[in-house]
Write a protein that holds these residues in place. Structure first.
Motif, PDB file in Angstrom:
ATOM      1  N   GLU A  89      24.299  -1.459  -2.713  1.00  0.00           N
ATOM      2  CA  GLU A  89      23.191  -1.446  -3.677  1.00  0.00           C
ATOM      3  C   GLU A  89      21.821  -1.241  -3.033  1.00  0.00           C
ATOM      4  O   GLU A  89      20.821  -1.107  -3.724  1.00  0.00           O
ATOM      5  CB  GLU A  89      23.182  -2.720  -4.519  1.00  0.00           C
ATOM      6  N   ASP A  90      21.789  -1.198  -1.702  1.00  0.00           N
ATOM      7  CA  ASP A  90      20.546  -0.854  -1.005  1.00  0.00           C
ATOM      8  C   ASP A  90      20.346   0.661  -0.932  1.00  0.00           C
ATOM      9  O   ASP A  90      19.290   1.124  -0.478  1.00  0.00           O
ATOM     10  CB  ASP A  90      20.555  -1.420   0.415  1.00  0.00           C
ATOM     11  N   THR A  91      21.336   1.413  -1.364  1.00  0.00           N
ATOM     12  CA  THR A  91      21.235   2.868  -1.354  1.00  0.00           C
ATOM     13  C   THR A  91      20.073   3.327  -2.231  1.00  0.00           C
ATOM     14  O   THR A  91      20.005   2.993  -3.412  1.00  0.00           O
ATOM     15  CB  THR A  91      22.544   3.496  -1.848  1.00  0.00           C
ATOM     16  N   ALA A  92      19.156   4.084  -1.629  1.00  0.00           N
ATOM     17  CA  ALA A  92      17.954   4.536  -2.335  1.00  0.00           C
ATOM     18  C   ALA A  92      17.120   5.393  -1.400  1.00  0.00           C
ATOM     19  O   ALA A  92      17.394   5.464  -0.199  1.00  0.00           O
ATOM     20  CB  ALA A  92      17.121   3.335  -2.796  1.00  0.00           C
ATOM     21  N   VAL A  93      16.105   6.023  -1.963  1.00  0.00           N
ATOM     22  CA  VAL A  93      15.065   6.638  -1.151  1.00  0.00           C
ATOM     23  C   VAL A  93      13.985   5.579  -0.946  1.00  0.00           C
ATOM     24  O   VAL A  93      13.535   4.951  -1.906  1.00  0.00           O
ATOM     25  CB  VAL A  93      14.458   7.881  -1.829  1.00  0.00           C
ATOM     26  N   TYR A  94      13.626   5.382   0.306  1.00  0.00           N
ATOM     27  CA  TYR A  94      12.653   4.354   0.658  1.00  0.00           C
ATOM     28  C   TYR A  94      11.297   4.986   0.943  1.00  0.00           C
ATOM     29  O   TYR A  94      11.202   5.982   1.671  1.00  0.00           O
ATOM     30  CB  TYR A  94      13.134   3.562   1.867  1.00  0.00           C
ATOM     31  N   TYR A  95      10.268   4.388   0.381  1.00  0.00           N
ATOM     32  CA  TYR A  95       8.905   4.863   0.528  1.00  0.00           C
ATOM     33  C   TYR A  95       8.014   3.733   1.028  1.00  0.00           C
ATOM     34  O   TYR A  95       8.251   2.568   0.741  1.00  0.00           O
ATOM     35  CB  TYR A  95       8.345   5.312  -0.828  1.00  0.00           C
ATOM     36  N   CYS A  96       6.945   4.105   1.716  1.00  0.00           N
ATOM     37  CA  CYS A  96       5.939   3.115   2.061  1.00  0.00           C
ATOM     38  C   CYS A  96       4.633   3.500   1.377  1.00  0.00           C
ATOM     39  O   CYS A  96       4.466   4.625   0.904  1.00  0.00           O
ATOM     40  CB  CYS A  96       5.739   3.013   3.568  1.00  0.00           C
ATOM     41  N   ASN A  97       3.746   2.530   1.323  1.00  0.00           N
ATOM     42  CA  ASN A  97       2.426   2.818   0.776  1.00  0.00           C
ATOM     43  C   ASN A  97       1.423   1.803   1.284  1.00  0.00           C
ATOM     44  O   ASN A  97       1.802   0.749   1.836  1.00  0.00           O
ATOM     45  CB  ASN A  97       2.448   2.854  -0.753  1.00  0.00           C
ATOM     46  N   ALA A  98       0.161   2.115   1.114  1.00  0.00           N
ATOM     47  CA  ALA A  98      -0.936   1.294   1.617  1.00  0.00           C
ATOM     48  C   ALA A  98      -1.821   0.846   0.470  1.00  0.00           C
ATOM     49  O   ALA A  98      -2.016   1.580  -0.500  1.00  0.00           O
ATOM     50  CB  ALA A  98      -1.757   2.088   2.633  1.00  0.00           C
ATOM     51  N   SER A  99      -2.370  -0.336   0.591  1.00  0.00           N
ATOM     52  CA  SER A  99      -3.254  -0.875  -0.443  1.00  0.00           C
ATOM     53  C   SER A  99      -4.142  -1.944   0.175  1.00  0.00           C
ATOM     54  O   SER A  99      -3.845  -2.449   1.260  1.00  0.00           O
ATOM     55  CB  SER A  99      -2.424  -1.460  -1.593  1.00  0.00           C
ATOM     56  N   PRO A 100      -5.222  -2.311  -0.497  1.00  0.00           N
ATOM     57  CA  PRO A 100      -6.129  -3.329   0.075  1.00  0.00           C
ATOM     58  C   PRO A 100      -5.456  -4.698   0.233  1.00  0.00           C
ATOM     59  O   PRO A 100      -5.837  -5.483   1.101  1.00  0.00           O
ATOM     60  CB  PRO A 100      -7.256  -3.387  -0.939  1.00  0.00           C
ATOM     61  N   TYR A 101      -4.443  -4.974  -0.603  1.00  0.00           N
ATOM     62  CA  TYR A 101      -3.714  -6.231  -0.524  1.00  0.00           C
ATOM     63  C   TYR A 101      -2.258  -5.905  -0.853  1.00  0.00           C
ATOM     64  O   TYR A 101      -1.963  -4.820  -1.354  1.00  0.00           O
ATOM     65  CB  TYR A 101      -4.283  -7.230  -1.531  1.00  0.00           C
ATOM     66  N   VAL A 102      -1.340  -6.836  -0.604  1.00  0.00           N
ATOM     67  CA  VAL A 102       0.069  -6.580  -0.899  1.00  0.00           C
ATOM     68  C   VAL A 102       0.231  -6.404  -2.409  1.00  0.00           C
ATOM     69  O   VAL A 102      -0.082  -7.304  -3.180  1.00  0.00           O
ATOM     70  CB  VAL A 102       0.965  -7.717  -0.389  1.00  0.00           C
ATOM     71  N   ASP A 103       0.702  -5.251  -2.807  1.00  0.00           N
ATOM     72  CA  ASP A 103       0.820  -4.902  -4.223  1.00  0.00           C
ATOM     73  C   ASP A 103       2.277  -4.589  -4.524  1.00  0.00           C
ATOM     74  O   ASP A 103       2.854  -3.706  -3.894  1.00  0.00           O
ATOM     75  CB  ASP A 103      -0.055  -3.689  -4.534  1.00  0.00           C
ATOM     76  N   THR A 104       2.863  -5.313  -5.436  1.00  0.00           N
ATOM     77  CA  THR A 104       4.289  -5.152  -5.724  1.00  0.00           C
ATOM     78  C   THR A 104       4.559  -4.180  -6.867  1.00  0.00           C
ATOM     79  O   THR A 104       5.718  -3.936  -7.202  1.00  0.00           O
ATOM     80  CB  THR A 104       4.921  -6.509  -6.064  1.00  0.00           C
ATOM     81  N   ASP A 105       3.518  -3.634  -7.488  1.00  0.00           N
ATOM     82  CA  ASP A 105       3.692  -2.756  -8.644  1.00  0.00           C
ATOM     83  C   ASP A 105       3.527  -1.305  -8.234  1.00  0.00           C
ATOM     84  O   ASP A 105       2.411  -0.853  -7.936  1.00  0.00           O
ATOM     85  CB  ASP A 105       2.674  -3.122  -9.725  1.00  0.00           C
ATOM     86  N   TYR A 106       4.612  -0.550  -8.256  1.00  0.00           N
ATOM     87  CA  TYR A 106       4.557   0.844  -7.789  1.00  0.00           C
ATOM     88  C   TYR A 106       3.635   1.696  -8.669  1.00  0.00           C
ATOM     89  O   TYR A 106       3.116   2.715  -8.220  1.00  0.00           O
ATOM     90  CB  TYR A 106       5.951   1.447  -7.763  1.00  0.00           C
ATOM     91  N   LYS A 107       3.408   1.256  -9.894  1.00  0.00           N
ATOM     92  CA  LYS A 107       2.576   2.055 -10.805  1.00  0.00           C
ATOM     93  C   LYS A 107       1.118   2.091 -10.369  1.00  0.00           C
ATOM     94  O   LYS A 107       0.348   2.927 -10.850  1.00  0.00           O
ATOM     95  CB  LYS A 107       2.670   1.494 -12.229  1.00  0.00           C
ATOM     96  N   HIS A 108       0.737   1.222  -9.477  1.00  0.00           N
ATOM     97  CA  HIS A 108      -0.654   1.178  -9.020  1.00  0.00           C
ATOM     98  C   HIS A 108      -0.967   2.238  -7.978  1.00  0.00           C
ATOM     99  O   HIS A 108      -2.129   2.411  -7.615  1.00  0.00           O
ATOM    100  CB  HIS A 108      -0.964  -0.203  -8.428  1.00  0.00           C
ATOM    101  N   PHE A 109       0.059   2.947  -7.503  1.00  0.00           N
ATOM    102  CA  PHE A 109      -0.146   3.912  -6.426  1.00  0.00           C
ATOM    103  C   PHE A 109      -0.135   5.328  -6.986  1.00  0.00           C
ATOM    104  O   PHE A 109       0.780   5.711  -7.690  1.00  0.00           O
ATOM    105  CB  PHE A 109       0.934   3.757  -5.355  1.00  0.00           C
ATOM    106  N   ALA A 110      -1.152   6.112  -6.607  1.00  0.00           N
ATOM    107  CA  ALA A 110      -1.293   7.454  -7.165  1.00  0.00           C
ATOM    108  C   ALA A 110      -0.486   8.494  -6.404  1.00  0.00           C
ATOM    109  O   ALA A 110      -0.096   9.513  -6.976  1.00  0.00           O
ATOM    110  CB  ALA A 110      -2.769   7.849  -7.173  1.00  0.00           C
ATOM    111  N   SER A 111      -0.249   8.267  -5.125  1.00  0.00           N
ATOM    112  CA  SER A 111       0.459   9.273  -4.340  1.00  0.00           C
ATOM    113  C   SER A 111       1.453   8.608  -3.415  1.00  0.00           C
ATOM    114  O   SER A 111       1.296   7.440  -3.038  1.00  0.00           O
ATOM    115  CB  SER A 111      -0.524  10.127  -3.539  1.00  0.00           C
ATOM    116  N   TRP A 112       2.474   9.401  -3.047  1.00  0.00           N
ATOM    117  CA  TRP A 112       3.558   8.907  -2.206  1.00  0.00           C
ATOM    118  C   TRP A 112       3.933   9.940  -1.163  1.00  0.00           C
ATOM    119  O   TRP A 112       3.688  11.129  -1.337  1.00  0.00           O
ATOM    120  CB  TRP A 112       4.794   8.621  -3.069  1.00  0.00           C
ATOM    121  N   GLY A 113       4.546   9.470  -0.095  1.00  0.00           N
ATOM    122  CA  GLY A 113       5.130  10.373   0.871  1.00  0.00           C
ATOM    123  C   GLY A 113       6.471  10.879   0.373  1.00  0.00           C
ATOM    124  O   GLY A 113       6.853  10.646  -0.774  1.00  0.00           O
ATOM    125  N   ARG A 114       7.200  11.572   1.242  1.00  0.00           N
ATOM    126  CA  ARG A 114       8.493  12.137   0.833  1.00  0.00           C
ATOM    127  C   ARG A 114       9.605  11.098   0.819  1.00  0.00           C
ATOM    128  O   ARG A 114      10.649  11.317   0.201  1.00  0.00           O
ATOM    129  CB  ARG A 114       8.876  13.267   1.788  1.00  0.00           C
TER     130      ARG A 114
END
Length: 122
Positions: A89-114
């Motif tokens: 169940e860990d199978t997935a595409v994994y992404y990282c992102n940066a923010s001013p503080y730890v943010d658990t909501d992916y909707k807050h990020f405008a852009s992503w890597g591959r």
């Protein structure tokens, strides 16, 4: 805007380990909290782990707590995700992102890597 390049994914049997890396070139890396997210086929993207700037605070999703470890190496502008005792169940595409503080909501990020694909076989 911080550029992000994820790597380290692959195919692993259940119970195995993988270590993901996320390179974020730029002088401002150390000023950002960093987070890992993942998206499985047909599912919504979800938070996996986060680490504060300076690395003193970490936060994990319940599903990975005790199995995954997030860390950062500011001198290399890199954040890592050590994944142990992998499950199918860990199978997935994994992404990282940066923010001013730890943010658990992916909707807050405008852009992503591959992202990087992790596949865990049973």
């Amino acid at each position: 805007q911080v550029q992000l390049v994820e790597s380290g994914g692959g195919l692993m049997q259940a119970g195995g380990s993988l270590k993901l890396s996320c390179a974020a070139p730029g002088r401002t890396f150390r000023s950002y909290a960093m987070g890992w997210f993942r998206q499985a086929p047909g599912k919504e993207r979800e938070f996996v782990a986060g680490i504060s700037w300076g690395g003193r605070v970490t936060h994990y999703a319940d599903s990975v707590k005790g199995r995954f470890t997030i860390s950062r190496e500011d001198a290399k502008n890199t954040v890592y995700l050590q994944m142990d005792r992998l499950k199918p169940e860990d199978t997935a595409v994994y992404y990282c992102n940066a923010s001013p503080y730890v943010d658990t909501d992916y909707k807050h990020f405008a852009s992503w890597g591959r992202g990087t694909q992790v596949t865990v076989s049973s």
